[in-house]
Motif scaffolding. Structure first.
Motif, mmCIF file in Angstrom:
data_model
loop_
_atom_site.group_PDB
_atom_site.id
_atom_site.type_symbol
_atom_site.label_atom_id
_atom_site.label_comp_id
_atom_site.label_asym_id
_atom_site.label_seq_id
_atom_site.Cartn_x
_atom_site.Cartn_y
_atom_site.Cartn_z
ATOM 1 N N GLU A 214 5.418 -0.424 2.146
ATOM 2 C CA GLU A 214 4.519 0.723 2.197
ATOM 3 C C GLU A 214 5.250 2.047 2.000
ATOM 4 O O GLU A 214 6.282 2.308 2.599
ATOM 5 C CB GLU A 214 3.786 0.770 3.555
ATOM 6 N N ASN A 215 4.644 2.869 1.133
ATOM 7 C CA ASN A 215 5.068 4.250 0.901
ATOM 8 C C ASN A 215 6.486 4.396 0.365
ATOM 9 O O ASN A 215 7.078 5.476 0.456
ATOM 10 C CB ASN A 215 4.884 5.096 2.164
ATOM 11 N N PRO B 218 9.821 0.290 4.019
ATOM 12 C CA PRO B 218 8.853 1.382 4.056
ATOM 13 C C PRO B 218 9.546 2.740 3.950
ATOM 14 O O PRO B 218 10.592 2.968 4.547
ATOM 15 C CB PRO B 218 8.191 1.227 5.429
ATOM 16 N N HIS C 284 0.813 -1.217 0.000
ATOM 17 C CA HIS C 284 0.000 0.000 0.000
ATOM 18 C C HIS C 284 0.848 1.269 0.000
ATOM 19 O O HIS C 284 1.812 1.394 0.750
ATOM 20 C CB HIS C 284 -0.932 0.017 1.217
#
Length: 199
Positions: free
Chosen positions: A59-60, A81, A38
């Motif tokens: 993530e990110n 991340p 995500h």
């Protein structure tokens, strides 16, 4: 979210998993067994982004090619991340921890580790098996790995690598450097105006 950019569509292996909130834009190839989580953004800004099989983008994280620097990531690599990769070659079985930054023209050898918040600067070459400690800075070729409190040594090496010249084609001594940089880069980024969502 998948986008066509500059006439190129992403290619995702059917065995790969891409989260619905990830953004995949343009000439991006995602290999078998890859996981893109995500908020991750993989964007080809004029050169390809290629993820080898079983690579994980957490993530990110941001993976961005430029018009002059492609991104190639070897198999079994983990991008943590909030990590950021711009126009670099990453080998196989590499660990890029949370918050790492890898800049244009960098090369990271197989089985290297770039630990939390560490930086691999523009045009820096990490031989296979290199470890960059937490928050340290890797700079140059031949390689220097320096603690963040050694700013003068980092700057001496970094200045020779010529970030604004290498990445943006602008001389550091230009009186209106940021005016020229933002206008030129803004024109390049404006090419997204005709992107088309594919999903």
């Amino acid at each position: 979210m998948l986008f066509s950019h500059l006439g190129a569509d992403p290619r995702i292996h059917p065995d790969a998993v891409v989260a619905p909130t990830a953004v995949i834009s343009g000439d991006v190839t995602i290999g078998a067994g890859c996981q893109v989580l995500h908020g991750a953004v993989l964007t080809a800004e004029g050169s390809p982004v290629v993820l080898g099989e079983n690579t994980i983008v957490m993530e990110n994280a941001l993976v961005r090619a430029s018009s002059t620097h492609a991104v190639h990531i070897g198999p079994h690599t983990l991008i943590g991340p909030m990590a950021s990769i711009a126009g670099a070659d990453i080998g196989a079985e590499v660990f890029l921890a949370t918050g790492t930054r890898v800049f244009n023209g960098a090369e990271i050898g197989d089985r290297s580790e770039v630990r939390i918040n560490a930086v691999v600067h523009v045009r820096t070459v990490l031989p296979a098996g290199t470890v960059v400690p937490i928050s340290w800075v890797a700079v140059g070729d031949p390689l220097l790995i320096l603690a963040p409190d050694r700013h003068e040594e980092i700057w001496a090496a970094q200045k020779e690598l010529d970030f604004p010249g290498y990445v943006f084609g602008l001389d550091r001594e230009t009186p209106d450097l940021m005016v020229q940089l933002t206008e030129r880069y803004g024109r390049s980024l404006s090419r997204h105006v005709s992107d088309r969502r594919l999903d």
